[in-house]
Design a protein around this motif. Structure first.
Motif, PDB file in Angstrom:
ATOM      1  N   ASP B 112      -4.821  -7.385  -2.320  1.00  0.00           N
ATOM      2  CA  ASP B 112      -4.652  -6.378  -1.273  1.00  0.00           C
ATOM      3  C   ASP B 112      -5.285  -5.053  -1.674  1.00  0.00           C
ATOM      4  O   ASP B 112      -5.910  -4.375  -0.855  1.00  0.00           O
ATOM      5  CB  ASP B 112      -3.160  -6.152  -1.001  1.00  0.00           C
ATOM      6  N   LEU B 115      -8.960  -5.233  -1.304  1.00  0.00           N
ATOM      7  CA  LEU B 115      -9.280  -5.220   0.126  1.00  0.00           C
ATOM      8  C   LEU B 115      -9.232  -3.796   0.674  1.00  0.00           C
ATOM      9  O   LEU B 115     -10.156  -3.331   1.328  1.00  0.00           O
ATOM     10  CB  LEU B 115      -8.285  -6.122   0.867  1.00  0.00           C
ATOM     11  N   LEU B 119     -12.359  -1.521   2.123  1.00  0.00           N
ATOM     12  CA  LEU B 119     -12.336  -1.018   3.498  1.00  0.00           C
ATOM     13  C   LEU B 119     -12.552   0.490   3.514  1.00  0.00           C
ATOM     14  O   LEU B 119     -13.257   1.017   4.370  1.00  0.00           O
ATOM     15  CB  LEU B 119     -11.010  -1.366   4.165  1.00  0.00           C
ATOM     16  N   LYS B 122     -16.132   1.199   2.780  1.00  0.00           N
ATOM     17  CA  LYS B 122     -17.014   0.795   3.871  1.00  0.00           C
ATOM     18  C   LYS B 122     -16.915   1.735   5.077  1.00  0.00           C
ATOM     19  O   LYS B 122     -17.907   2.120   5.658  1.00  0.00           O
ATOM     20  CB  LYS B 122     -16.679  -0.630   4.288  1.00  0.00           C
ATOM     21  N   TYR B 123     -15.702   2.054   5.447  1.00  0.00           N
ATOM     22  CA  TYR B 123     -15.545   2.767   6.711  1.00  0.00           C
ATOM     23  C   TYR B 123     -15.155   4.244   6.604  1.00  0.00           C
ATOM     24  O   TYR B 123     -15.433   5.025   7.498  1.00  0.00           O
ATOM     25  CB  TYR B 123     -14.498   2.065   7.577  1.00  0.00           C
ATOM     26  N   PHE B 124     -14.459   4.605   5.555  1.00  0.00           N
ATOM     27  CA  PHE B 124     -13.848   5.934   5.597  1.00  0.00           C
ATOM     28  C   PHE B 124     -14.190   6.827   4.420  1.00  0.00           C
ATOM     29  O   PHE B 124     -13.499   7.802   4.141  1.00  0.00           O
ATOM     30  CB  PHE B 124     -12.331   5.787   5.717  1.00  0.00           C
ATOM     31  N   LEU B 139      -3.940   6.012   8.037  1.00  0.00           N
ATOM     32  CA  LEU B 139      -4.661   4.755   7.908  1.00  0.00           C
ATOM     33  C   LEU B 139      -4.063   3.881   6.810  1.00  0.00           C
ATOM     34  O   LEU B 139      -3.835   2.683   7.009  1.00  0.00           O
ATOM     35  CB  LEU B 139      -6.132   5.041   7.612  1.00  0.00           C
ATOM     36  N   ILE B 143      -2.385   0.211   7.387  1.00  0.00           N
ATOM     37  CA  ILE B 143      -2.843  -0.973   6.658  1.00  0.00           C
ATOM     38  C   ILE B 143      -1.708  -1.603   5.852  1.00  0.00           C
ATOM     39  O   ILE B 143      -1.525  -2.819   5.839  1.00  0.00           O
ATOM     40  CB  ILE B 143      -4.038  -0.617   5.746  1.00  0.00           C
TER      41      ILE B 143
END
Lengths: 153, 153
Positions: B112, B115, B119, B122-124, B139, B143
């Motif tokens: 986890d 992961l 994330l 990649k995105y934030f 966020l 999650i």
DNA sequence: GCACCTCTGACCTTTTCTGACTTTATTGTA
DNA sequence: TACAATAAAGTCAGAAAAGGTCAGAGGTGC
């Protein structure tokens, strides 16, 4: 999970677990489940759509049949699929549409959809300003990816 | 604590003491408590909200149902712990610390954590501006909730 | 009396299921 | 070969079986 349509769906999906195609007669299947033949069409139209990854063919007349074929899911990258299904920018009103699309593709089940919706209401409903749409898209993607990852675990 | 809504709530919570999901028919439940079906909706809307730790789904038509799912939240101290471990605002450099802390508390396993980290990268990773820290915190919470939910499924 | 919570009933929407009727394909026959 | 009989499957309107919504009546406590 108590209606006929669900049972028939279950029956067919079961077969498709081991084969890529099923071929059967509408009449026979209807007899098997003691229902009107048109019920079979209902199941096919609502459960075995292209969106969900099935192709349905049929032939009338003597020797007629119905054939369901599993569309080979481009089962490549989950990330790829999510990326391609969710646009760069996402307006608030569109989030729901995206969730439904993901459900149709069976990347999320119905509980996942509700969970996503609630999380958005709780944490991200008040996004505004310049880059809100971009951010919203990223948030959706991130959450979907977590769910998808967990679904496969 | 003497009105119908409370009794119905009690009844459902009781079931949810031993199961993470209840699935039932609105009509049947209403009959059981000798009330109007819409009373059930009232109970659901006022008592089984997401805020209080429940997900409610339903389906109309033949074979319809109402399903309530427990979100791991108010039972035990999941959310308490999450809330206390994750501050209102989270600077980018602190995200990693928080993840490790969550892992130490066994709210996330090592997969986890990876992961989440990915994330975020990649995105934030490029969040900036006024409310970035707040958003980052939300966020992470969202999650964590997903992961907690999925881990119990 | 006012504010707030309960509760109901009338009306609406969605989903399932059937039956009557239609279309298409095959087969047998003059 | 043409044509009738037969054997499928398709379509669609509408009944039936759920659950949803909302205005407003009825309580309750301050």
């Amino acid at each position: 999970m108590g209606n006929l349509a669900d049972f028939i769906e279950q029956y067919l999906r079961n077969i498709l677990l081991t084969q890529r195609k099923v071929e059967l007669q509408r009449r026979e299947l209807a007899k098997m489940f003691r229902c009107a033949p048109s019920q079979i069409n209902y199941v096919l139209e609502t459960r075995f759509t292209f969106e969900k990854g099935y192709l349905v063919e049929s032939k009338r007349g003597g020797g007629g049949f119905i054939r369901i074929t599993l569309v080979p899911q481009d089962n490549g990258d989950f990330v790829q699929t999510v990326e391609s299904l969710i646009p760069e920018k996402l307006d608030a009103e569109v989030v729901e549409d995206v969730l439904e699309k993901l459900a149709a593709w069976e990347l999320l089940d119905s509980t996942d959809v509700v969970l996503c919706r609630e999380l958005f209401n709780k944490y991200f409903s008040d996004l505004h300003g310049e880059s809100a749409a971009i951010l919203r898209a990223k948030l959706v993607k991130a959450i979907i990816l977590v769910i998808g990852f967990k679904n496969k675990e």
